[in-house]
Write an enzyme that holds these catalytic residues in place. Structure first.
Site, PDB file in Angstrom:
ATOM      1  N   HIS A   1       0.847  -1.209   0.000  1.00 15.95           N
ATOM      2  CA  HIS A   1       0.000   0.000   0.000  1.00 15.95           C
ATOM      3  C   HIS A   1       0.875   1.248   0.000  1.00 15.95           C
ATOM      4  CE1 HIS A   1      -3.121  -2.600   2.320  1.00 15.95           C
ATOM      5  NE2 HIS A   1      -3.590  -2.442   1.106  1.00 15.95           N
TER       6      HIS A   1
ATOM      7  N   LYS B   1     -17.532  -6.600   7.546  1.00 14.56           N
ATOM      8  CA  LYS B   1     -16.305  -7.366   7.752  1.00 14.56           C
ATOM      9  C   LYS B   1     -15.957  -7.329   9.234  1.00 14.56           C
ATOM     10  CE  LYS B   1     -13.867  -6.808   3.347  1.00 14.56           C
ATOM     11  NZ  LYS B   1     -12.640  -6.306   2.717  1.00 14.56           N
TER      12      LYS B   1
ATOM     13  N   ARG C   1      -2.147  -6.287  -8.286  1.00 15.13           N
ATOM     14  CA  ARG C   1      -1.020  -7.173  -7.994  1.00 15.13           C
ATOM     15  C   ARG C   1      -0.865  -8.246  -9.060  1.00 15.13           C
ATOM     16  NH1 ARG C   1      -3.155  -8.204  -2.104  1.00 15.13           N
ATOM     17  NH2 ARG C   1      -4.936  -8.338  -3.469  1.00 15.13           N
TER      18      ARG C   1
ATOM     19  N   SER D   1      -3.010  -7.680   3.173  1.00 14.01           N
ATOM     20  CA  SER D   1      -3.246  -7.503   4.610  1.00 14.01           C
ATOM     21  C   SER D   1      -3.611  -8.844   5.248  1.00 14.01           C
ATOM     22  CB  SER D   1      -4.365  -6.490   4.851  1.00 14.01           C
ATOM     23  OG  SER D   1      -4.014  -5.239   4.335  1.00 14.01           O
TER      24      SER D   1
END
Ligand code: PNS
Length: 167
Positions: free
Chosen positions: A17, A41, A90, A128
């Protein structure tokens, strides 16, 4: 003035990030790192803590600020007068979701565009979630997250800092 937002969960912010934040901040006048308040979440860190950690990590980049938001991303972008959404890509596995999200956002608000940064090779594998899993099992996460974040993550799992000094 070009203002961009870089939205995400940042639970927690990783070196991947941070790499995107640094690169994006060079091509816009102002970059707002935007932490989603998402009740569906179950995060490791509260939104307030994630914002605090991000603020610490970006404190030396003058044109970057950190905010939290809830609701639709395009509504938040409009409310802060941002014309650009920044996202990192990514691998090909990110592509389908990112394309769908950027196209949905485009339909919701045609004035806001998404630009993608391909993640630097050294962070292409990072997320993460994998950081949290590695830390949970006591692995050295100093190559995954910025310095001020390392201790915070271990604290969450009641672990002491684990640094592999040979690396
Ligand atoms: O880091 P993440 O979890 O991949 O970030 C996802 C995020 C925050 C960019 C995305 O979930 C989002 O924008 N949520 C807000 C609701 C919204 O506007 N969704 C897109 C259109 S349906």
């Amino acid at each position: 003035m070009t203002r961009a937002i870089y939205p995400g969960s940042f639970d927690p912010v990783t070196l991947g990030h941070l790499d995107i934040i640094k690169r994006a901040s060079k091509i816009v006048d102002e970059l707002i790192v935007s932490v989603l308040r998402n009740n569906s979440k179950s995060p490791l860190f509260s939104v307030e803590k994630r914002v605090k950690m991000l603020e610490e990590v970006v404190k030396d980049i003058p044109n970057v600020k950190v905010m939290s938001f809830e609701g639709l991303l395009v509504d938040f972008a409009k409310s802060v007068d941002a014309q650009i959404i920044v996202r990192g890509l990514r691998a090909v596995t990110d592509f389908e979701y990112e394309l769908q999200m950027s196209q949905t956002n485009m339909v919701l608000d045609h004035d806001i565009d998404t630009i993608f940064f391909t993640t630097s090779l050294e962070y292409a594998y990072l997320s993460s979630s994998t950081v949290k899993e590695a830390a949970y099992y006591g692995a050295d996460i100093s190559r995954f997250v910025p310095e001020p974040v390392i201790k915070q993550v271990y604290n969450k799992f009641n672990l002491k800092e684990n640094r592999n000094e040979q690396d």
